[in-house]
Design a protein around this motif. Structure first.
Motif, mmCIF file in Angstrom:
data_model
loop_
_atom_site.group_PDB
_atom_site.id
_atom_site.type_symbol
_atom_site.label_atom_id
_atom_site.label_comp_id
_atom_site.label_asym_id
_atom_site.label_seq_id
_atom_site.Cartn_x
_atom_site.Cartn_y
_atom_site.Cartn_z
ATOM 1 N N PRO A 137 46.748 53.875 41.232
ATOM 2 C CA PRO A 137 45.898 53.056 42.107
ATOM 3 C C PRO A 137 45.060 52.052 41.309
ATOM 4 O O PRO A 137 44.933 52.161 40.091
ATOM 5 N N TYR A 138 44.502 51.085 42.046
ATOM 6 C CA TYR A 138 43.708 50.019 41.445
ATOM 7 C C TYR A 138 42.263 50.106 41.926
ATOM 8 O O TYR A 138 41.993 50.523 43.054
ATOM 9 N N SER A 139 41.353 49.675 41.076
ATOM 10 C CA SER A 139 39.930 49.616 41.426
ATOM 11 C C SER A 139 39.427 48.196 41.199
ATOM 12 O O SER A 139 39.575 47.650 40.094
ATOM 13 N N LEU A 140 38.848 47.617 42.232
ATOM 14 C CA LEU A 140 38.297 46.268 42.158
ATOM 15 C C LEU A 140 36.813 46.326 42.498
ATOM 16 O O LEU A 140 36.418 46.913 43.500
ATOM 17 N N THR A 141 36.003 45.706 41.647
ATOM 18 C CA THR A 141 34.568 45.683 41.879
ATOM 19 C C THR A 141 34.152 44.318 42.395
ATOM 20 O O THR A 141 34.341 43.291 41.721
ATOM 21 N N LEU A 142 33.625 44.280 43.619
ATOM 22 C CA LEU A 142 33.182 43.046 44.253
ATOM 23 C C LEU A 142 31.763 43.239 44.777
ATOM 24 O O LEU A 142 31.508 44.145 45.569
ATOM 25 N N ALA A 143 30.850 42.358 44.295
ATOM 26 C CA ALA A 143 29.461 42.399 44.737
ATOM 27 C C ALA A 143 28.858 43.797 44.594
ATOM 28 O O ALA A 143 28.138 44.283 45.471
ATOM 29 N N GLY A 144 29.190 44.440 43.504
ATOM 30 C CA GLY A 144 28.629 45.751 43.229
ATOM 31 C C GLY A 144 29.311 46.900 43.946
ATOM 32 O O GLY A 144 28.910 48.054 43.786
ATOM 33 N N ARG A 145 30.320 46.612 44.742
ATOM 34 C CA ARG A 145 31.042 47.659 45.469
ATOM 35 C C ARG A 145 32.445 47.805 44.884
ATOM 36 O O ARG A 145 33.104 46.815 44.544
ATOM 37 N N THR A 146 32.901 49.013 44.789
ATOM 38 C CA THR A 146 34.223 49.297 44.221
ATOM 39 C C THR A 146 35.228 49.515 45.342
ATOM 40 O O THR A 146 35.027 50.354 46.226
ATOM 41 N N LEU A 147 36.271 48.720 45.288
ATOM 42 C CA LEU A 147 37.353 48.832 46.273
ATOM 43 C C LEU A 147 38.552 49.476 45.608
ATOM 44 O O LEU A 147 39.020 48.999 44.568
ATOM 45 N N ARG A 148 39.039 50.560 46.184
ATOM 46 C CA ARG A 148 40.178 51.270 45.614
ATOM 47 C C ARG A 148 41.425 51.011 46.454
ATOM 48 O O ARG A 148 41.391 51.154 47.681
ATOM 49 N N LEU A 149 42.503 50.635 45.771
ATOM 50 C CA LEU A 149 43.777 50.356 46.432
ATOM 51 C C LEU A 149 44.863 51.209 45.812
ATOM 52 O O LEU A 149 44.944 51.328 44.578
ATOM 53 N N SER A 150 45.695 51.795 46.644
ATOM 54 C CA SER A 150 46.885 52.473 46.124
ATOM 55 C C SER A 150 47.894 51.426 45.682
ATOM 56 O O SER A 150 47.789 50.246 46.032
ATOM 57 N N GLY A 151 48.880 51.854 44.906
ATOM 58 C CA GLY A 151 49.937 50.937 44.506
ATOM 59 C C GLY A 151 50.674 50.368 45.710
ATOM 60 O O GLY A 151 51.090 49.202 45.711
ATOM 61 N N PHE A 152 50.819 51.171 46.753
ATOM 62 C CA PHE A 152 51.499 50.707 47.963
ATOM 63 C C PHE A 152 50.684 49.626 48.670
ATOM 64 O O PHE A 152 51.226 48.605 49.092
ATOM 65 N N ASP A 153 49.364 49.831 48.802
ATOM 66 C CA ASP A 153 48.520 48.823 49.440
ATOM 67 C C ASP A 153 48.601 47.504 48.679
ATOM 68 O O ASP A 153 48.682 46.430 49.277
ATOM 69 N N ALA A 154 48.551 47.590 47.357
ATOM 70 C CA ALA A 154 48.621 46.378 46.542
ATOM 71 C C ALA A 154 49.938 45.641 46.792
ATOM 72 O O ALA A 154 49.971 44.410 46.890
ATOM 73 N N ALA A 155 51.035 46.384 46.907
ATOM 74 C CA ALA A 155 52.336 45.765 47.164
ATOM 75 C C ALA A 155 52.361 45.088 48.531
ATOM 76 O O ALA A 155 52.887 43.982 48.681
ATOM 77 N N PHE A 156 51.809 45.747 49.546
ATOM 78 C CA PHE A 156 51.814 45.175 50.892
ATOM 79 C C PHE A 156 50.950 43.910 50.964
ATOM 80 O O PHE A 156 51.330 42.923 51.593
ATOM 81 N N TYR A 157 49.784 43.931 50.320
ATOM 82 C CA TYR A 157 48.920 42.746 50.328
ATOM 83 C C TYR A 157 49.576 41.589 49.573
ATOM 84 O O TYR A 157 49.441 40.423 49.958
ATOM 85 N N PHE A 158 50.281 41.926 48.502
ATOM 86 C CA PHE A 158 50.955 40.873 47.741
ATOM 87 C C PHE A 158 52.072 40.244 48.566
ATOM 88 O O PHE A 158 52.284 39.033 48.525
ATOM 89 N N ALA A 159 52.792 41.062 49.339
ATOM 90 C CA ALA A 159 53.844 40.532 50.208
ATOM 91 C C ALA A 159 53.253 39.567 51.236
ATOM 92 O O ALA A 159 53.839 38.514 51.539
ATOM 93 N N ALA A 160 52.078 39.899 51.780
ATOM 94 C CA ALA A 160 51.418 39.011 52.739
ATOM 95 C C ALA A 160 50.994 37.708 52.061
ATOM 96 O O ALA A 160 51.103 36.615 52.648
ATOM 97 N N PHE A 161 50.525 37.810 50.815
ATOM 98 C CA PHE A 161 50.098 36.611 50.080
ATOM 99 C C PHE A 161 51.266 35.658 49.841
ATOM 100 O O PHE A 161 51.133 34.433 50.015
ATOM 101 N N THR A 162 52.405 36.197 49.433
ATOM 102 C CA THR A 162 53.555 35.325 49.154
ATOM 103 C C THR A 162 54.042 34.629 50.420
ATOM 104 O O THR A 162 54.459 33.461 50.379
ATOM 105 N N ALA A 163 53.997 35.310 51.565
ATOM 106 C CA ALA A 163 54.377 34.668 52.824
ATOM 107 C C ALA A 163 53.371 33.581 53.205
ATOM 108 O O ALA A 163 53.745 32.551 53.792
#
Length: 424
Positions: free
Chosen positions: A170-196
């Motif tokens: 999984p991935y951890s992203l820190t934005l405005a002091g908050r940590t957002l955790r994404l599974s590898g699957f979530d990251a793949a799905f969001y990337f697919a949406a970005f490319t479209a």
């Protein structure tokens, strides 16, 4: 309009858009089987084994979009507009890709895959028809080859990257002091949406509908001719090209469903499977454009015949190989064969259609290819229980039948540039 190396600039822009969209779409071919096998999704399997369910989910894209493609193609012919269909399809793809991150049950996967199939029906025949409209008789093969090259770059990059994205989560992203955790699957799905989304922007800004004759007042049955109306052959040439496109696509796609089985059989990981899956695409990336230009010069039919013949041994070999790099080689050579078939077949169908009914005519081939992509995973998902080699052997047999069909039922309809230049 000026061309760049014989390719219309709008074709290049359209190819870049399809390349971006294809990265995300091909991501899902590798991600969804792993997602189904994970603990993130569950529920009833409708009485199917996990491998069979994976085949159904992967096949749904083709099963849904393929029968709808002639409808979309004909509508774009009758209205004289293609761009609006492409943009609508990309919008649906973006929404469906984002929605995958909320899936918890198998039936939800089936619903989203169905939506993606509808999106594909809006995008696939209209983009190919646009390429045909923007090309000319003397450079149609080169334009089709270039378009397919860029599209397949995306299709090849996706599987290679997908395995790495899943394994690195999984991935951890820190934005405005908050940590957002994404599974590898979530990251793949969001990337697919970005490319479209990138594809949507390219089409919206850079593509304009060419001026074509609307087929609104033309009497059309809207059906697909099976028998040759001229009586020269038994089968209609466009129908024949559709049949061989189906056989080719099925042979390519039997590999997709068998990720876990192939990895166990060859003692390899997901990244190597992604490389093997992409080897077919790599060969097409290298060869589609030069083969397309060569068909403008030497003719289309001879390339299609040789390509179908080469599909026979390269497909059958995958069922008996026990080495990872030999499998990569077999997939690569299967890609060489595919490069000699699909773009030349599209160009030959485009020669037959002209630009007045290109959406309707070319949708026969894109529909058949979609059905083949759907049939391949179903074949392997249900037939692998009889032996690993069985689906590959059946696919190779279909390729042999296709070789005979194209050799006996299809002819050139235009004078190759080499002959025309020699006669000047």
């Amino acid at each position: 309009m000026k061309t760049l190396f014989g390719v219309n600039p709008q074709v290049i822009a359209l190819a870049l858009a399809r390349m971006s969209e294809s990265v995300g779409n091909s991501f899902l071919i590798v991600v969804l089987p792993l997602f189904i096998a994970s603990d993130f999704v569950g529920g009833t399997t409708f009485g199917l084994t996990e491998v069979a369910l994976t085949g159904v989910v992967l096949a749904l894209f083709g099963l849904v979009n393929s029968p709808l493609q002639p409808v979309t193609g004909r509508l774009s012919d009758r209205t004289g507009r293609r761009k609006v269909f492409v943009l609508l399809g990309l919008t649906i793809l973006i929404a469906a890709s984002l929605a995958y991150s909320f899936v918890t049950a198998y039936w939800q996967l089936i619903g989203l895959r169905t939506l993606q199939g509808i999106a594909g029906a809006l995008i696939i025949p209209t983009t190919v028809a646009l390429v045909n409209d923007l090309a000319t008789e003397t450079n149609r093969g080169g334009n089709m080859g270039t378009y397919n090259t860029f599209r397949l770059v995306g299709f090849g990059v996706g599987p290679i990257a997908a395995g790495g994205v899943i394994d690195s989560g999984p991935y951890s992203l820190t934005l405005a002091g908050r940590t957002l955790r994404l599974s590898g699957f979530d990251a793949a799905f969001y990337f697919a949406a970005f490319t479209a989304t990138v594809a949507f922007a390219l089409v919206a800004v850079l593509i304009s509908d060419p001026e074509i004759d609307s087929a609104e007042e033309e009497e059309q049955s809207g059906g697909i001719a099976v028998l040759d109306p001229t009586g020269k052959h038994v089968l209609d040439p466009v129908f024949t090209l559709g049949v061989i496109s189906f056989f080719m696509a099925a042979g390519i796609a039997v590999f997709a469903t068998l990720g876990d089985i192939v990895n166990q059989r060859l003692d390899q990981g997901a990244t190597m499977f992604g490389l093997q899956f992409a080897a077919f695409v790599l060969a097409q990336i290298l060869l589609q454009a030069p083969i397309g230009r060569a068909t403008d010069f030497y003719g289309r039919r001879r390339f299609i015949v040789v390509g179908m013949a080469l599909l026979v041994p390269t497909t059958a070999a995958q069922g008996v190989i026990f080495n990872s790099w030999l499998m990569f080689g077999a997939r690569f050579m299967q890609g060489v064969a595919g490069a000699m078939v699909f773009a030349p077949a599209l160009a030959l169908a485009g020669d037959i259609a002209g630009n007045r009914s290109s959406g309707t005519t070319l949708s026969v081939l894109t529909m058949a290819f979609g059905f083949g992509v759907a049939a391949g995973p179903l074949m392997s998902g249900f037939l692998v229980r009889f032996g690993f080699h069985v689906p590959f052997t059946i696919a190779a047999t279909l390729a042999a039948v296709g070789t005979v069909l194209v050799a006996t039922q299809v002819e050139e309809v235009r004078t190759p540039n080499s002959v025309a230049e020699a006669s000047d």
